[in-house]
Design an enzyme around this catalytic site. Structure first.
Site, PDB file in Angstrom:
ATOM      1  N   LYS A 150       0.824  -1.224   0.000  1.00 14.66           N
ATOM      2  CA  LYS A 150       0.000   0.000   0.000  1.00 14.66           C
ATOM      3  C   LYS A 150       0.846   1.257   0.000  1.00 14.66           C
ATOM      4  O   LYS A 150       0.411   2.317  -0.424  1.00 14.66           O
ATOM      5  CB  LYS A 150      -0.940   0.007   1.198  1.00 14.66           C
ATOM      6  CG  LYS A 150      -2.049  -1.005   1.032  1.00 14.66           C
ATOM      7  CD  LYS A 150      -3.360  -0.497   1.587  1.00 14.66           C
ATOM      8  CE  LYS A 150      -4.459  -1.475   1.224  1.00 14.66           C
ATOM      9  NZ  LYS A 150      -5.761  -1.048   1.680  1.00 14.66           N
ATOM     10  N   LYS A 241      -4.082  -6.762 -14.723  1.00 15.59           N
ATOM     11  CA  LYS A 241      -5.365  -7.107 -14.120  1.00 15.59           C
ATOM     12  C   LYS A 241      -6.372  -5.970 -14.285  1.00 15.59           C
ATOM     13  O   LYS A 241      -5.988  -4.808 -14.241  1.00 15.59           O
ATOM     14  CB  LYS A 241      -5.157  -7.331 -12.605  1.00 15.59           C
ATOM     15  CG  LYS A 241      -5.258  -8.796 -12.208  1.00 15.59           C
ATOM     16  CD  LYS A 241      -4.864  -9.011 -10.777  1.00 15.59           C
ATOM     17  CE  LYS A 241      -5.949  -8.672  -9.786  1.00 15.59           C
ATOM     18  NZ  LYS A 241      -5.665  -9.202  -8.437  1.00 15.59           N
ATOM     19  N   LYS A 244      -9.527  -0.812 -10.693  1.00 18.06           N
ATOM     20  CA  LYS A 244     -10.185   0.473 -10.524  1.00 18.06           C
ATOM     21  C   LYS A 244      -9.215   1.624 -10.767  1.00 18.06           C
ATOM     22  O   LYS A 244      -9.627   2.708 -11.166  1.00 18.06           O
ATOM     23  CB  LYS A 244     -10.698   0.552  -9.089  1.00 18.06           C
ATOM     24  CG  LYS A 244     -11.411   1.837  -8.815  1.00 18.06           C
ATOM     25  CD  LYS A 244     -11.971   1.891  -7.424  1.00 18.06           C
ATOM     26  CE  LYS A 244     -12.680   3.202  -7.217  1.00 18.06           C
ATOM     27  NZ  LYS A 244     -13.922   3.291  -7.950  1.00 18.06           N
TER      28      LYS A 244
END
Ligand code: TRP
Length: 378
Positions: A150, A241, A244
């Site tokens: 992250k 992939k 979003k």
């Protein structure tokens, strides 16, 4: 009162491949009477899910809901407290929470059967997190990988590095403790997640076993139900992939997209100039992704992606795309209609559903918290 958890169930807990059959009595102990199942999972409020989220997780949630024994308790939470471990814009967060809730209902989660709620509405999640954090080891947490990804840090980053220490906020570091609390506060027996969450589930079991060992057997080490890996790829860059965060909205199909948007996106999907249809993800990623999407949306079409590609072998890529569009529409029409109904209708509808969910979830969580407080001497 809770019965003690038999040793066999509280230690070596296998990861279960997704199959609702595996939820049946095999997992209840042969010694103690069968404990009703409690299924829990969480999803971050990221707005309307795309096809990858849908095929990877949400469809499994619905299947579990529809196939669980009638005495099972099923809880699904929009984990908004996890979302704020990275920067969020408050206006957007509020909208994304709502969109995720409406999406969960639109794909077929039924508030009569499942308890659907916002994590931040049930204070016991945060309370148990504090308690667990008093026993969680910094060493164990620092070996987990999600905080590194992250923060876009390499896997080799360590807490010894001062710049890492500055970037890393306490909440992001203790993300797995809140996740463990989510699960343990409901005494969940089964948690459906993707493979990337296995580490966190292992940690949750560790938290439960540690607590039970030191105090009383009040927490339940949960079993992982691994959702099948279904990598849906980007329509425009099929080696990546579907995500979003990719800039081009044409790279993904949202579960609420209109028929027009779906046609446009699939028609402009990147394929290749080879004649005929084959399933060959390495050499024909674009075409294979379309086959993959079509197969997983409707598994009655064929027995495998290979078989489906074989059935379509003589189609032009144009005709293949038309077929994919039909399949996507067939599956998503009802989702979109339900979503529109939920968000258009009376403004209080979603609020009423989440209030009811948080009410039920609070009751369930508070029962655990009484036992936990009692065990700790609080
Ligand atoms: N960490 C999970 C994810 O990113 C979301 C999550 C939060 C979760 N709490 C949970 C999943 C509890 C399962 C159980 O996907």
């Amino acid at each position: 009162m809770l019965r003690p958890i038999p040793r066999a169930a509280s230690t070596a807990i296998p990861t279960t491949n997704f199959s609702t059959r595996s939820l049946h009595p095999r997992h209840s102990s042969s010694i103690a009477p069968a404990r009703p199942q409690v299924i829990f999972s969480g999803i971050q409020p990221t707005g309307v899910p795309h096809l990858g989220n849908y095929l990877g997780a949400l469809r499994q949630w619905v299947k579990l809901q529809n196939e669980a024994p009638s005495n099972a308790t099923i809880l699904y939470s929009v984990v908004d407290l996890h979302a704020i471990t990275v920067r969020q814009d408050p206006v957007q967060l509020r909208q994304w929470r709502r969109e995720m809730l409406a999406s969960l209902l639109a794909v077929g989660l039924d508030p009569k059967r499942s308890i659907i709620f916002y994590q931040s509405d049930v204070a016991a999640h945060s309370e148990l997190m504090w308690i667990l954090s008093c026993y969680a080891s910094m060493g164990y947490l620092s070996r987990m990988t999600q905080w590194k990804s992250k923060l876009a840090l390499p896997e080799s980053s360590s807490l010894l590095d001062p710049s890492t220490r500055t970037k890393l906020k306490l909440g992001l570091f203790s993300y797995p403790v809140l996740q463990a609390a989510d699960i343990l506060v409901h005494r969940a027996t089964h948690v459906p997640v993707g493979a990337d969450q296995s580490q966190h589930l292992e940690f949750a079991r560790e938290c439960a076993n540690g607590f039970n060992h030191n105090f009383q057997h009040v927490l339940v080490p949960p079993e992982t139900i691994l959702s099948p890996a279904r990598r849906v790829m980007s329509l425009t860059r099929p080696h990546l992939k579907m995500s979003k965060s990719h800039e081009d909205p044409k790279s993904r199909i949202l579960i609420t997209d209109s028929r027009d948007e779906i046609s446009q996106k699939i028609n402009s999907a990147l394929t290749d100039s080879i004649v005929g249809v084959t399933y060959d993800p390495a050499n024909r990623p674009g075409v294979s992704n379309l086959i993959h999407i079509m197969y997983h949306l409707d598994e009655t079409l064929a027995d495998s992606c290979e078989a489906l590609a074989h059935d379509c072998r003589d189609l032009s890529l144009r005709a293949l795309k038309e077929k994919v569009i039909d399949t996507v529409n067939e599956q998503l029409d009802s989702v979109r209609m339900k979503y529109e109904e939920l968000t258009r209708a009376d403004a209080h509808l979603l609020g009423d559903i989440s209030d009811e969910g948080s009410h039920k979830a609070s009751a369930n969580a508070n029962a655990t918290m009484s036992l936990v407080r009692e065990a700790l001497g609080l």
